[in-house]
Design a protein around this motif. Structure first.
Motif, PDB file in Angstrom:
ATOM      1  N   SER A   1       7.274 -10.981   6.428  1.00 51.23           N
ATOM      2  CA  SER A   1       8.310 -12.013   6.465  1.00 51.23           C
ATOM      3  C   SER A   1       8.979 -12.208   5.112  1.00 51.23           C
ATOM      4  O   SER A   1      10.152 -12.574   5.045  1.00 51.23           O
ATOM      5  N   ASN A   2       8.250 -11.989   4.023  1.00 53.13           N
ATOM      6  CA  ASN A   2       8.821 -12.160   2.686  1.00 53.13           C
ATOM      7  C   ASN A   2       8.935 -10.849   1.935  1.00 53.13           C
ATOM      8  O   ASN A   2       9.010 -10.832   0.709  1.00 53.13           O
ATOM      9  N   GLY A   3       8.934  -9.743   2.671  1.00 53.87           N
ATOM     10  CA  GLY A   3       9.013  -8.458   2.001  1.00 53.87           C
ATOM     11  C   GLY A   3       7.636  -7.876   1.750  1.00 53.87           C
ATOM     12  O   GLY A   3       6.673  -8.192   2.446  1.00 53.87           O
ATOM     13  N   VAL A   4       7.556  -7.021   0.745  1.00 55.58           N
ATOM     14  CA  VAL A   4       6.314  -6.302   0.457  1.00 55.58           C
ATOM     15  C   VAL A   4       6.004  -6.398  -1.033  1.00 55.58           C
ATOM     16  O   VAL A   4       6.876  -6.669  -1.857  1.00 55.58           O
ATOM     17  N   SER A   5       4.734  -6.172  -1.356  1.00 54.77           N
ATOM     18  CA  SER A   5       4.298  -6.222  -2.750  1.00 54.77           C
ATOM     19  C   SER A   5       4.881  -5.041  -3.530  1.00 54.77           C
ATOM     20  O   SER A   5       5.072  -3.954  -2.992  1.00 54.77           O
ATOM     21  N   SER A   6       5.140  -5.265  -4.807  1.00 55.69           N
ATOM     22  CA  SER A   6       5.595  -4.173  -5.670  1.00 55.69           C
ATOM     23  C   SER A   6       5.336  -4.545  -7.125  1.00 55.69           C
ATOM     24  O   SER A   6       5.266  -5.724  -7.474  1.00 55.69           O
ATOM     25  N   TRP A   7       5.178  -3.527  -7.949  1.00 57.19           N
ATOM     26  CA  TRP A   7       4.954  -3.762  -9.378  1.00 57.19           C
ATOM     27  C   TRP A   7       6.263  -3.922 -10.131  1.00 57.19           C
ATOM     28  O   TRP A   7       6.327  -4.579 -11.161  1.00 57.19           O
ATOM     29  N   ASP A   8       7.314  -3.291  -9.638  1.00 56.96           N
ATOM     30  CA  ASP A   8       8.608  -3.323 -10.313  1.00 56.96           C
ATOM     31  C   ASP A   8       9.684  -3.058  -9.277  1.00 56.96           C
ATOM     32  O   ASP A   8       9.412  -3.077  -8.078  1.00 56.96           O
ATOM     33  N   GLU A   9      10.901  -2.802  -9.749  1.00 53.21           N
ATOM     34  CA  GLU A   9      12.011  -2.589  -8.822  1.00 53.21           C
ATOM     35  C   GLU A   9      12.307  -1.116  -8.584  1.00 53.21           C
ATOM     36  O   GLU A   9      13.326  -0.782  -7.975  1.00 53.21           O
ATOM     37  N   LEU A  10      11.428  -0.253  -9.039  1.00 56.21           N
ATOM     38  CA  LEU A  10      11.610   1.165  -8.750  1.00 56.21           C
ATOM     39  C   LEU A  10      11.409   1.418  -7.261  1.00 56.21           C
ATOM     40  O   LEU A  10      10.660   0.703  -6.597  1.00 56.21           O
ATOM     41  N   PRO A  11      12.053   2.450  -6.723  1.00 56.12           N
ATOM     42  CA  PRO A  11      11.824   2.781  -5.307  1.00 56.12           C
ATOM     43  C   PRO A  11      10.357   3.122  -5.074  1.00 56.12           C
ATOM     44  O   PRO A  11       9.692   3.685  -5.950  1.00 56.12           O
ATOM     45  N   PHE A  12       9.860   2.790  -3.916  1.00 54.97           N
ATOM     46  CA  PHE A  12       8.495   3.164  -3.566  1.00 54.97           C
ATOM     47  C   PHE A  12       8.386   4.687  -3.560  1.00 54.97           C
ATOM     48  O   PHE A  12       9.252   5.387  -3.044  1.00 54.97           O
TER      49      PHE A  12
END
Length: 675
Positions: free
Chosen positions: A627-638
């Motif tokens: 619902s709020n997106g997904v976890s990530s360390w930065d804004e780089l593409p997965f």
């Protein structure tokens, strides 16, 4: 020093969502236990009519009072119209949400669950749907609700391959379990000796032992399971070769759960990141599949269209046979992907794209390339409406999709189009992600060893429901387990040595790939990504495989869960808040391909360091909450930098990268035990 402490704290907090722990004192109350027991009893023997008198009596009518719902929307109105005119999908019809009518009914029932104000309303609607609604449709809507309602997310839903075991097991297992008669079995054992396919497990024990929280094969476990007969059914055809991966219930159910979590999102935030995450997961599955092909010395770089394949008969939850794909399905999918490839190539050559609303956009302008990405690459498979999805075909069913070699052929072509588009339009991140004040000096990896291990999978829902009702009272006196062999690896460690000119925080990503070849043709499987803090000088970092992000271990079975709940209701067990594992985590035991038995399988580890930009975000996608997106360390593409085609190989050979040759060895279980 203060900065270092702060970054370490951030790293620790962000990793909490990836680790499964049972926290002392986090004990549930009887209100929760009543809900949990209700859920397990409702989900018991889904394909069969409900026999539990209490819930059967409550389920005679759906709640029609609109004041009992937070919203009473158009989906609910349409669903109730179908109900009122006796046009709901029959209980004995094959269900698939990719069939348009089935999907619309699923959305309607979902809102009758999701929009309820009180638990009593939801419980009555669940009972009603369990009695009158198609079991596959009912389960889909219920799982969606429990995933997406914050107030009910603590309730534990057993694994899909325990609730609907049929699609995940051989026809032999299905036939013998569904026909099993305990009285006849006892007589046969006494009169003819122990020569049947079903064995009583004595002393009581289930494999594997190492569940989270230490809840299996302990004294408390023995107390909970004291009155249960554990029956083991031998599967005659054991999975081997490539099937050891693609027939693994954990592999199959992972795809099921992430698609269930993404489906029916009302207005998801961070849509672009969610799309990137979905295609990253698809690329991860394809890369892991290709690495298994590589390990088996099969062609893996360019997957060919499967003309003729060996077909293993399977059955759906109501025992209808799956078939190979029809010509209609194959033609539809081929045309769909061919159109995608043409549209992507035209977008690249013209730098423009005509959107479905009639707007022609310049893909070079501002963030228009993201609009094109959304137009060309949808990610909610439940809305991919297939004309032939009403027929039971392995390729079109989320339970069995990953069994079919054609799935990987189609995924390969879709991801080729995806990477081509991103290579043409995605901004260049290279200068932004190259640290200038560090060097990776050395990478050491402890021995990588795979093996096959036995595991028990609960198929109690295949037993006939008559074995569970005595004097109209529900009991759970038997548990049927199928003993299988599966791929596993020993825990391993990656040790890294880095030199830094200053105190700084970085993200370290590790990828597993083949021993060599063209960078854009080799599969790169991301093992791990994590945040760490470097100090000026030499830094030594140890990373354990058990801590790799997004991975999960084994779970407690449906039978064990029920008896632990009953023990807790008698105040004889402090039931933890959650004694299962997240549904949308990838099985940790499947991250390595099968090693070489006589000569180790040659592979490489690629390590990439990038700066931390203080934009990490913690979300709840491991629990299938998007619902709020997904976890990530930065804004780089997965999956960076392999989400596109790497044009400059120097990008992968610099001070902030390191290649390490590794070998994976395969050992038999007896050797491991001796060692």
């Amino acid at each position: 020093m203060r900065l270092s402490y702060l970054l370490s704290l951030i790293s620790f907090l962000l990793q909490l969502c990836h680790n499964v722990a049972i926290f002392p004192g986090n004990i549930v109350n009887h209100y929760y236990l009543n809900k949990q027991r209700f859920l397990l009893e409702i989900l018991h023997h889904l394909p069969e009519p409900l026999l539990h008198e209490q819930w059967l009596g409550l389920g005679q009518q759906i709640v029609t009072d609109k004041s009992q719902y937070v919203h009473y929307n158009d989906h609910m109105i349409k669903f109730y119209q179908l109900l009122s005119t006796d046009r709901l999908l029959p209980r004995d019809v094959y269900y698939n949400p990719q069939q348009p009518e089935h999907y619309q009914e699923t959305v309607g029932l979902f809102h009758f669950f999701y929009n309820t104000r009180e638990w009593s309303t939801l419980r009555q609607n669940i009972c009603w749907a369990r009695v009158f609604v198609n079991p596959g449709l009912f389960l889909n809507a219920l799982i969606q609700t429990l995933m997406k309602r914050d107030d009910y997310r603590a309730l534990i839903v057993p694994r899909i391959y325990e609730l609907l075991p049929a699609p995940y097991h051989s026809e032999q297992v299905l036939r013998e379990a569904s026909r099993f008669n305990y009285a006849n079995w006892i007589w046969q054992n006494q009169e003819q000796g122990n020569d049947t396919g079903v064995q009583l497990v004595l002393p009581k024990r289930l494999l594997p032992d190492n569940l989270s929280g230490g809840l299996r094969n302990t004294s408390k476990w023995s107390e909970a399971m004291s009155e249960v007969h554990i029956l083991s059914l031998e599967e005659r055809r054991q999975s081997k070769g490539l099937a050891l991966l693609i027939e693994d219930p954990g592999w199959l159910s992972y795809w099921y759960y992430i698609n269930m979590g993404i489906a029916l999102q009302e207005e998801p935030t961070e849509t672009d990141r969610l799309r990137d995450w979905f295609y990253f997961q698809l690329s991860q599955l394809l890369a892991r599949y290709k690495l298994e092909l590589y390990a088996r010395k099969l062609e893996y770089r360019r997957l060919a269209r499967v003309r003729k394949q060996e077909f293993t008969p399977l059955r759906t939850w109501h025992y209808q046979r799956y078939q190979l794909e029809t010509e209609e399905t194959l033609e539809y999918l081929s045309n769909l992907i061919e159109k995608l490839l043409i549209d992507v190539q035209e977008a690249i050559s013209t730098q423009r794209l005509l959107l479905s609303n009639g707007t022609l956009i310049d893909l070079r302008h501002d963030q228009n390339w993201q609009l094109g990405l959304a137009e060309l690459f949808p990610y909610d498979l439940s809305q991919l409406q297939m004309p032939s999805a009403k027929e039971a075909q392995q390729l079109l069913d989320l339970h069995t999709m990953l069994r079919d070699p054609r799935f990987y052929f189609y995924a390969d072509r879709i991801l080729y189009a995806y990477r081509s588009y991103r290579s043409a339009f995605q901004p260049n991140y290279r200068q932004l992600v190259r640290p200038t004040d560090l060097r990776i000096l050395e990478v050491q990896v402890s021995p990588l060893i795979t093996y096959e291990e036995p595991v028990d999978i609960d198929v109690s829902n295949l037993l006939h429901s008559r074995h569970f009702f005595f004097g109209n009272q529900f009991m759970w006196p038997q548990a049927m387990q199928v003993r299988k062999r599966r791929l596993q690896q020993r825990p391993f460690r990656i040790n890294l040595q880095l030199e830094s000119n200053k105190t700084q925080s970085i993200i370290l990503r590790t990828y597993l790939t083949t021993s060599g070849g063209n960078m854009n043709e080799e599969p790169f499987y991301q093992l791990d990504s994590f945040l760490t803090v470097l100090h000026a000088g030499n830094n030594f970092i140890n990373r354990e495989s058990i801590d790799f992000s997004g991975m999960i271990g084994d779970h407690i079975s449906i039978t064990e869960l029920y008896h632990y709940v009953r023990l807790a209701e008698r105040d004889q067990f402090d039931f933890p808040l959650n004694i299962t594992i997240p549904s949308c985590g990838f099985p940790r035991r499947l991250i390595l391909p099968r090693g070489g038995a006589t000569k180790g399988l040659s592979m490489r580890l690629f390590v990439l360091a990038t700066p931390y930009n203080y934009r990490a975000r913690q979300e709840n996608e491991l629990n299938c909450d998007f619902s709020n997106g997904v976890s990530s360390w930065d804004e780089l593409p997965f999956g960076y930098p392999f989400e596109r085609f790497v044009g400059d190989e120097e990008e992968l050979h610099d001070a902030h990268t390191m290649w390490k040759a590794v070998e994976i060895q395969h050992e038999d279980r007896n050797t491991l035990i001796d060692n």
